[in-house]
Write a protein that holds these residues in place. Structure first.
Motif, PDB file in Angstrom:
ATOM      1  N   PHE A  70      64.824  32.869 -17.922  1.00  0.00           N
ATOM      2  CA  PHE A  70      64.461  34.028 -18.746  1.00  0.00           C
ATOM      3  C   PHE A  70      65.328  34.090 -19.998  1.00  0.00           C
ATOM      4  CE2 PHE A  70      65.519  38.441 -19.848  1.00  0.00           C
ATOM      5  CZ  PHE A  70      64.265  38.903 -20.235  1.00  0.00           C
ATOM      6  N   TRP A  71      66.644  33.985 -19.802  1.00  0.00           N
ATOM      7  CA  TRP A  71      67.559  34.055 -20.953  1.00  0.00           C
ATOM      8  C   TRP A  71      67.447  32.816 -21.825  1.00  0.00           C
ATOM      9  CZ3 TRP A  71      69.218  38.479 -22.407  1.00  0.00           C
ATOM     10  CH2 TRP A  71      69.443  39.495 -21.478  1.00  0.00           C
ATOM     11  N   GLU A  72      67.156  31.692 -21.203  1.00  0.00           N
ATOM     12  CA  GLU A  72      66.975  30.449 -21.962  1.00  0.00           C
ATOM     13  C   GLU A  72      65.778  30.578 -22.907  1.00  0.00           C
ATOM     14  OE1 GLU A  72      68.580  27.099 -22.913  1.00  0.00           O
ATOM     15  OE2 GLU A  72      68.836  27.168 -20.735  1.00  0.00           O
ATOM     16  N   GLY A  73      64.694  31.186 -22.411  1.00  0.00           N
ATOM     17  CA  GLY A  73      63.509  31.340 -23.245  1.00  0.00           C
ATOM     18  C   GLY A  73      63.777  32.184 -24.478  1.00  0.00           C
ATOM     19  N   ILE A  74      64.471  33.313 -24.289  1.00  0.00           N
ATOM     20  CA  ILE A  74      64.801  34.168 -25.433  1.00  0.00           C
ATOM     21  C   ILE A  74      65.759  33.439 -26.367  1.00  0.00           C
ATOM     22  CG2 ILE A  74      65.722  36.402 -26.158  1.00  0.00           C
ATOM     23  CD1 ILE A  74      65.016  37.481 -23.410  1.00  0.00           C
ATOM     24  N   TYR A  75      66.703  32.716 -25.781  1.00  0.00           N
ATOM     25  CA  TYR A  75      67.660  31.960 -26.602  1.00  0.00           C
ATOM     26  C   TYR A  75      66.964  30.936 -27.480  1.00  0.00           C
ATOM     27  CZ  TYR A  75      70.516  27.852 -27.548  1.00  0.00           C
ATOM     28  OH  TYR A  75      71.077  26.763 -28.158  1.00  0.00           O
ATOM     29  N   LEU A  76      66.068  30.151 -26.895  1.00  0.00           N
ATOM     30  CA  LEU A  76      65.408  29.090 -27.654  1.00  0.00           C
ATOM     31  C   LEU A  76      64.584  29.663 -28.805  1.00  0.00           C
ATOM     32  CD1 LEU A  76      64.348  26.845 -24.649  1.00  0.00           C
ATOM     33  CD2 LEU A  76      66.086  26.298 -26.361  1.00  0.00           C
ATOM     34  N   PHE A  77      63.914  30.789 -28.561  1.00  0.00           N
ATOM     35  CA  PHE A  77      63.135  31.418 -29.626  1.00  0.00           C
ATOM     36  C   PHE A  77      64.052  31.970 -30.714  1.00  0.00           C
ATOM     37  CE2 PHE A  77      61.178  35.171 -31.563  1.00  0.00           C
ATOM     38  CZ  PHE A  77      60.026  34.602 -32.072  1.00  0.00           C
ATOM     39  N   GLY A  98      79.993  33.984 -30.838  1.00  0.00           N
ATOM     40  CA  GLY A  98      79.645  35.262 -30.231  1.00  0.00           C
ATOM     41  C   GLY A  98      79.451  35.153 -28.735  1.00  0.00           C
ATOM     42  N   ALA A  99      78.875  34.055 -28.283  1.00  0.00           N
ATOM     43  CA  ALA A  99      78.663  33.854 -26.845  1.00  0.00           C
ATOM     44  C   ALA A  99      79.992  33.804 -26.102  1.00  0.00           C
ATOM     45  CB  ALA A  99      77.884  32.569 -26.607  1.00  0.00           C
ATOM     46  N   LEU A 147      71.241  35.714 -39.311  1.00  0.00           N
ATOM     47  CA  LEU A 147      72.460  36.017 -38.566  1.00  0.00           C
ATOM     48  C   LEU A 147      72.181  36.994 -37.427  1.00  0.00           C
ATOM     49  CD1 LEU A 147      75.190  36.259 -41.346  1.00  0.00           C
ATOM     50  CD2 LEU A 147      74.584  34.332 -39.888  1.00  0.00           C
ATOM     51  N   LEU A 148      71.244  37.908 -37.627  1.00  0.00           N
ATOM     52  CA  LEU A 148      70.869  38.816 -36.536  1.00  0.00           C
ATOM     53  C   LEU A 148      70.252  38.042 -35.376  1.00  0.00           C
ATOM     54  CD1 LEU A 148      69.375  41.893 -38.443  1.00  0.00           C
ATOM     55  CD2 LEU A 148      71.530  41.786 -37.170  1.00  0.00           C
ATOM     56  N   TRP A 149      69.391  37.084 -35.697  1.00  0.00           N
ATOM     57  CA  TRP A 149      68.814  36.243 -34.646  1.00  0.00           C
ATOM     58  C   TRP A 149      69.885  35.380 -33.980  1.00  0.00           C
ATOM     59  CZ3 TRP A 149      64.575  37.148 -32.238  1.00  0.00           C
ATOM     60  CH2 TRP A 149      63.501  37.774 -32.887  1.00  0.00           C
ATOM     61  N   VAL A 155      74.090  36.454 -27.248  1.00  0.00           N
ATOM     62  CA  VAL A 155      73.933  37.207 -26.003  1.00  0.00           C
ATOM     63  C   VAL A 155      73.251  36.343 -24.939  1.00  0.00           C
ATOM     64  CG1 VAL A 155      72.841  39.211 -24.931  1.00  0.00           C
ATOM     65  CG2 VAL A 155      73.865  39.419 -27.205  1.00  0.00           C
ATOM     66  N   CYS A 156      72.206  35.648 -25.354  1.00  0.00           N
ATOM     67  CA  CYS A 156      71.445  34.820 -24.410  1.00  0.00           C
ATOM     68  C   CYS A 156      72.269  33.638 -23.899  1.00  0.00           C
ATOM     69  CB  CYS A 156      70.171  34.311 -25.079  1.00  0.00           C
ATOM     70  SG  CYS A 156      69.028  35.623 -25.559  1.00  0.00           S
ATOM     71  N   ILE A 157      73.040  33.021 -24.789  1.00  0.00           N
ATOM     72  CA  ILE A 157      73.886  31.898 -24.372  1.00  0.00           C
ATOM     73  C   ILE A 157      74.872  32.346 -23.305  1.00  0.00           C
ATOM     74  CG2 ILE A 157      75.707  30.305 -25.125  1.00  0.00           C
ATOM     75  CD1 ILE A 157      74.290  30.271 -27.887  1.00  0.00           C
ATOM     76  N   ALA A 158      75.502  33.502 -23.525  1.00  0.00           N
ATOM     77  CA  ALA A 158      76.460  34.023 -22.552  1.00  0.00           C
ATOM     78  C   ALA A 158      75.780  34.267 -21.210  1.00  0.00           C
ATOM     79  CB  ALA A 158      77.072  35.319 -23.082  1.00  0.00           C
ATOM     80  N   CYS A 159      74.582  34.844 -21.241  1.00  0.00           N
ATOM     81  CA  CYS A 159      73.874  35.176 -19.996  1.00  0.00           C
ATOM     82  C   CYS A 159      73.424  33.931 -19.239  1.00  0.00           C
ATOM     83  CB  CYS A 159      72.686  36.079 -20.307  1.00  0.00           C
ATOM     84  SG  CYS A 159      73.142  37.744 -20.857  1.00  0.00           S
ATOM     85  N   TYR A 160      72.851  32.962 -19.960  1.00  0.00           N
ATOM     86  CA  TYR A 160      72.350  31.805 -19.207  1.00  0.00           C
ATOM     87  C   TYR A 160      73.480  30.915 -18.711  1.00  0.00           C
ATOM     88  CZ  TYR A 160      72.316  28.310 -23.139  1.00  0.00           C
ATOM     89  OH  TYR A 160      72.640  27.435 -24.149  1.00  0.00           O
ATOM     90  N   HIS A 161      74.606  30.877 -19.415  1.00  0.00           N
ATOM     91  CA  HIS A 161      75.744  30.100 -18.902  1.00  0.00           C
ATOM     92  C   HIS A 161      76.229  30.675 -17.570  1.00  0.00           C
ATOM     93  CE1 HIS A 161      76.346  27.753 -22.613  1.00  0.00           C
ATOM     94  NE2 HIS A 161      77.156  27.019 -21.883  1.00  0.00           N
TER      95      HIS A 161
END
Length: 283
Positions: A70-77, A98-99, A147-149, A155-161
């Motif tokens: 789930f987090w990987e998908g948001i991260y990749l986009f 940030g991650a 930069l916002l993206w 956030v997503c990198i931190a979560c999926y790790h």
């Protein structure tokens, strides 16, 4: 960290920066990302043929793999969006730095990692680096959007790790843990493209530079494979810290692609890398 794990992380860091740089060369990063993930799934499926143990021995391992997807998908986009609007070196520094800043307090509260004057100093230095990086002047009014993206990516990198580490702790096999989250990510990416060109845009991206997409997918697969292998051998905080050496690799690749980082961007990146080293320094 053992020398083998250290080598794997550093190789993964370079390859991660490389596949991001290759994606940056695409005219339509979001559509190209769909193709890259499809290639990664195909290559990852071949990797799973070598599995000898059960891929996910517990229900928790399955759950964490799905959470990672789930987090990987948001991260990749969000990664593709950030690369559309912002320079590679700038977006990459914000996302990776940030991650790490987000993973550190979670590791302290959830995983019981120690808080020392060195780690606190590292967090402050890293945070200052992100602020300086965000103040860097670049051409184009859309950089702020990029930069916002990149911040969303962080956030997503931190979560999926963290999800990957938990899945590995439950006995998940690295090959399967790569393929399953990617399979979760692919429909998310396709759905996101439906309102912006749909599958036609994806097919155009595939026809435009097929070899570049194949290379990007291959490098992406190898990068994540090395990361998961290293995570199975070392702590999440240490691995993520060392993997942020990819910021330096990304800056070098950005220069090779014609970007010219200013003093603020270079100073911010230096602070981020320094903060990462302090955070990851053995207690």
């Amino acid at each position: 960290m053992e020398p083998v794990a250290l080598t794997l992380v550093l190789m993964s860091a370079f390859l991660h920066a490389l596949w991001n740089a290759l994606l940056k060369r695409q005219e339509d990063p979001e559509s190209s990302m769909v193709c890259v993930v499809a290639v990664a799934i195909a290559l990852g499926s071949v990797w799973t043929l070598g599995l000898q143990a059960e891929a996910f021995p517990t229900r928790a391992a399955w759950v964490w793999a799905l959470v990672a997807g789930f987090w990987e998908g948001i991260y990749l986009f969000s990664l593709a969006r950030s690369l559309r609007y912002a320079p590679l070196g700038l977006a990459y520094t914000v996302a990776r730095g940030g991650a790490l800043l987000l993973v550190w307090p979670v590791s302290v509260v959830w995983l019981g990692e120690a808080v020392t004057p060195l780690t606190v100093t590292g967090a402050l230095v890293l945070g200052a680096g992100l602020v300086v990086t965000g103040l860097a002047r670049t051409e184009g009014g859309s950089v702020g959007r990029g930069l916002l993206w990149a911040a969303v990516s962080a956030v997503c990198i931190a979560c999926y790790h963290l999800a990957y580490k938990q899945a590995l702790g439950e006995g998940a096999q690295a090959a399967a843990l790569f393929v399953v989250p990617m399979c979760v990510s692919l429909p998310m990416l396709v759905l996101a493209r439906m309102g912006e060109g749909g599958l036609g845009a994806v097919l155009r991206a595939a026809r435009l530079r097929p070899l570049l997409l194949l290379a990007t997918g291959g490098v992406c697969t190898l990068s994540f494979g090395l990361l998961l292998t290293a995570l199975a051998q070392a702590g999440a905080g240490a691995v993520l810290t060392l993997r942020n050496t990819s910021i330096a690799f990304a800056l070098g690749l950005a220069v090779l692609q014609g970007e010219r980082p200013g003093r603020k961007q270079l100073s911010g990146a230096a602070l981020v890398i320094s903060g990462a080293v302090l955070l990851g320094w053995p207690a």
